[in-house]
Scaffold this active site. Structure first.
Site, mmCIF file in Angstrom:
data_model
loop_
_atom_site.group_PDB
_atom_site.id
_atom_site.type_symbol
_atom_site.label_atom_id
_atom_site.label_comp_id
_atom_site.label_asym_id
_atom_site.label_seq_id
_atom_site.Cartn_x
_atom_site.Cartn_y
_atom_site.Cartn_z
ATOM 1 N N SER A 112 10.251 -1.442 0.912
ATOM 2 C CA SER A 112 10.588 -0.754 2.166
ATOM 3 C C SER A 112 12.091 -0.615 2.330
ATOM 4 O O SER A 112 12.567 0.420 2.799
ATOM 5 C CB SER A 112 10.059 -1.538 3.362
ATOM 6 N N HIS A 133 8.748 5.268 -2.148
ATOM 7 C CA HIS A 133 8.481 4.597 -0.864
ATOM 8 C C HIS A 133 7.425 5.359 -0.080
ATOM 9 O O HIS A 133 7.691 6.423 0.477
ATOM 10 C CB HIS A 133 9.783 4.473 -0.052
ATOM 11 N N GLU A 145 9.105 8.841 -0.341
ATOM 12 C CA GLU A 145 10.519 9.009 -0.691
ATOM 13 C C GLU A 145 10.700 8.583 -2.147
ATOM 14 O O GLU A 145 10.338 7.461 -2.509
ATOM 15 C CB GLU A 145 11.391 8.147 0.221
ATOM 16 N N ASN A 184 13.662 5.140 6.973
ATOM 17 C CA ASN A 184 13.907 3.940 7.784
ATOM 18 C C ASN A 184 15.297 3.939 8.410
ATOM 19 O O ASN A 184 15.508 3.288 9.440
ATOM 20 C CB ASN A 184 13.660 2.679 6.960
HETATM 21 N N1 LIG Z 1 3.112 -2.631 5.096
HETATM 22 C C1 LIG Z 1 3.811 -1.505 5.259
HETATM 23 O O1 LIG Z 1 3.758 -0.817 6.280
HETATM 24 C C2 LIG Z 1 4.703 -1.022 4.115
HETATM 25 C C3 LIG Z 1 5.129 0.308 4.115
HETATM 26 C C4 LIG Z 1 5.924 0.758 3.044
HETATM 27 C C5 LIG Z 1 6.275 -0.122 2.035
HETATM 28 N N2 LIG Z 1 5.856 -1.420 2.078
HETATM 29 C C6 LIG Z 1 6.241 -2.310 0.972
HETATM 30 O O2 LIG Z 1 5.158 -2.406 0.045
HETATM 31 C C7 LIG Z 1 5.169 -3.706 -0.564
HETATM 32 C C8 LIG Z 1 3.818 -4.378 -0.313
HETATM 33 O O3 LIG Z 1 3.610 -4.499 1.077
HETATM 34 P P1 LIG Z 1 2.176 -4.799 1.688
HETATM 35 O O4 LIG Z 1 2.296 -4.561 3.139
HETATM 36 O O5 LIG Z 1 1.126 -4.084 0.899
HETATM 37 O O6 LIG Z 1 2.071 -6.368 1.398
HETATM 38 P P2 LIG Z 1 0.767 -7.287 1.275
HETATM 39 O O7 LIG Z 1 1.210 -8.659 1.568
HETATM 40 O O8 LIG Z 1 -0.384 -6.711 2.027
HETATM 41 O O9 LIG Z 1 0.400 -7.194 -0.293
HETATM 42 C C9 LIG Z 1 1.215 -7.728 -1.291
HETATM 43 C C10 LIG Z 1 0.296 -8.192 -2.440
HETATM 44 O O10 LIG Z 1 1.098 -8.518 -3.569
HETATM 45 C C11 LIG Z 1 0.482 -9.597 -4.226
HETATM 46 N N3 LIG Z 1 1.481 -10.211 -5.090
HETATM 47 C C12 LIG Z 1 2.569 -10.945 -4.743
HETATM 48 N N4 LIG Z 1 3.279 -11.268 -5.837
HETATM 49 C C13 LIG Z 1 2.652 -10.702 -6.904
HETATM 50 C C14 LIG Z 1 2.899 -10.654 -8.287
HETATM 51 N N5 LIG Z 1 3.955 -11.251 -8.822
HETATM 52 N N6 LIG Z 1 2.024 -9.985 -9.082
HETATM 53 C C15 LIG Z 1 0.945 -9.360 -8.556
HETATM 54 N N7 LIG Z 1 0.657 -9.373 -7.234
HETATM 55 C C16 LIG Z 1 1.501 -10.029 -6.427
HETATM 56 C C17 LIG Z 1 -0.022 -10.502 -3.098
HETATM 57 O O11 LIG Z 1 -1.058 -11.364 -3.553
HETATM 58 C C18 LIG Z 1 -0.503 -9.455 -2.083
HETATM 59 O O12 LIG Z 1 -1.882 -9.176 -2.219
HETATM 60 C C19 LIG Z 1 6.346 -4.461 0.029
HETATM 61 O O13 LIG Z 1 7.464 -4.301 -0.795
HETATM 62 C C20 LIG Z 1 6.548 -3.744 1.360
HETATM 63 O O14 LIG Z 1 7.862 -3.873 1.857
HETATM 64 C C21 LIG Z 1 5.056 -1.884 3.085
#
Ligand SMILES: NC(=O)c1ccc[n+]([C@@H]2O[C@H](COP(=O)([O-])OP(=O)(O)OC[C@H]3O[C@@H](n4cnc5c(N)ncnc54)[C@H](O)[C@@H]3O)[C@@H](O)[C@H]2O)c1
Length: 301
Positions: A112, A133, A145, A184
């Site tokens: 993000s 993104h 993005e 953002n």
């Molecule tokens: N939630 C949002 O609104 C949003 C929007 C855009 C971008 N993002 C970005 O996307 C990414 C994921 O966010 P999310 O909300 O899906 O998080 P989340 O916590 O729902 O999912 C993350 C997953 O990654 C897994 N994980 C962690 N380390 C790992 C590894 N080394 N190998 C494999 N799996 C691993 C975890 O077990 C978990 O299931 C982050 O970087 C976040 O900033 C999130």
């Protein structure tokens, strides 16, 4: 030409949704997660989303769950990670991906806010690495993005822009790897002023939200700010800026009002109070309202 094969690392909120979009568009997708229960439930969550949206549930059959990273990335043309928002975790992950992936695979992070340069700087082949993104939920918000670093090859950007356009997303090319990218930065410029208005007693939090939702928020999905500036005239925009900009919050860091909320444990919906108070029913209603709106907007271009 066969469709590029996709690997998604992380099957959480974003990862399973990204896999769903690629699968629905006809790509073979491999998905993995370090947490076994999260990986085990990924396909069921995808099927539930597809069913809820009225999409073809057989698309989930194109999403293959893999217990290990090496298996997931081995034959992928494009690899995107959506793991925890932690620089060290992402750096380590890409070092592992680079060892296990094909040398011509394109590598992307869905971070993000972490600069792509910081995540990818240690790779041996940085020309093939970039940011993609997505926004939550990935299957309802169109924008992706595509963020280039100073090392990213133009051919990698072209490939990724076309890949995301072909699956029905709206990709945009962010030419410099600045914190917050484009979306953002814009969003949080607005949030800074929103918080400042409350902090300075100009109105309450509910009023801030009402003003946006009942006024320019109504237009924002079809009229961007720079289209709007051209619509009213750059001369009028200049006159407005001369009067208003000196009065707008320009602090370089977070508001003390926000810092105080966090210190007091007022963390928003998860604690029942943030800028406003939230009963469980109000929270459920808000989430349902947002989902209804995004579904109705889907496909309306
Ligand atoms: N939630 C949002 O609104 C949003 C929007 C855009 C971008 N993002 C970005 O996307 C990414 C994921 O966010 P999310 O909300 O899906 O998080 P989340 O916590 O729902 O999912 C993350 C997953 O990654 C897994 N994980 C962690 N380390 C790992 C590894 N080394 N190998 C494999 N799996 C691993 C975890 O077990 C978990 O299931 C982050 O970087 C976040 O900033 C999130």
């Amino acid at each position: 030409m066969p469709k590029p094969r996709i690997a998604v690392i992380g099957a959480g909120l974003m990862g399973h949704g990204i896999a769903q979009v690629f699968g629905l568009a006809g790509h073979d997708v491999a998905i993995t997660d370090a947490d076994a229960p999260t990986l085990a439930s990924a396909r069921d969550r995808i099927i539930a989303n597809l069913r809820d949206l009225g999409d073809d549930v057989t698309a989930a059959e194109r999403v293959r769950t893999c217990a290990g990273l090496a298996e997931a990335v081995a034959d992928a043309d494009f690899i995107v990670e959506a793991v925890r928002e932690d620089l060290g975790v992402k750096q380590k992950l890409f070092a592992e991906i680079e060892r296990a992936a094909r040398p011509d695979a394109i590598l992307a992070s869905n971070t993000s806010v972490i600069p792509i340069t910081a995540i990818m700087g240690g790779l041996a082949h940085r020309a093939r690495a970039l940011g993609t993104h997505w926004w939550n939920p990935p299957y309802l918000v169109p924008l992706v993005e595509v963020i280039a670093t100073e090392w990213t090859a133009p051919a990698a950007i072209d490939f990724v822009m076309k890949l995301h356009a072909d699956i029905g997303k709206t990709p945009v090319h962010v030419k410099k790897d600045v914190p917050g990218f484009v979306g953002n930065r814009l969003q949080h410029a607005l949030w800074r002023e929103a918080i400042s208005l409350v902090e300075h007693g100009i109105c309450d939090a509910e009023t801030v939200d009402t003003v946006i939702k009942a006024a320019f928020g109504r237009r924002l999905a079809v009229l961007g700010p720079l289209e709007n500036a051209d619509l009213v005239g750059t001369d009028l925009t200049l006159a407005i800026h001369r009067t208003v900009l000196p009065a707008i919050d320009a602090r370089p860091g977070p508001s003390p009002y926000l810092e105080n909320l966090v210190t007091q444990g007022k963390l928003g919906m998860k604690s029942g109070e943030g800028f406003r108070t939230w009963t469980p029913q109000q929270q459920a209603e808000l989430r349902a309202r947002v989902l209804r709106h995004l579904k109705a907007a889907r496909g309306s271009g």
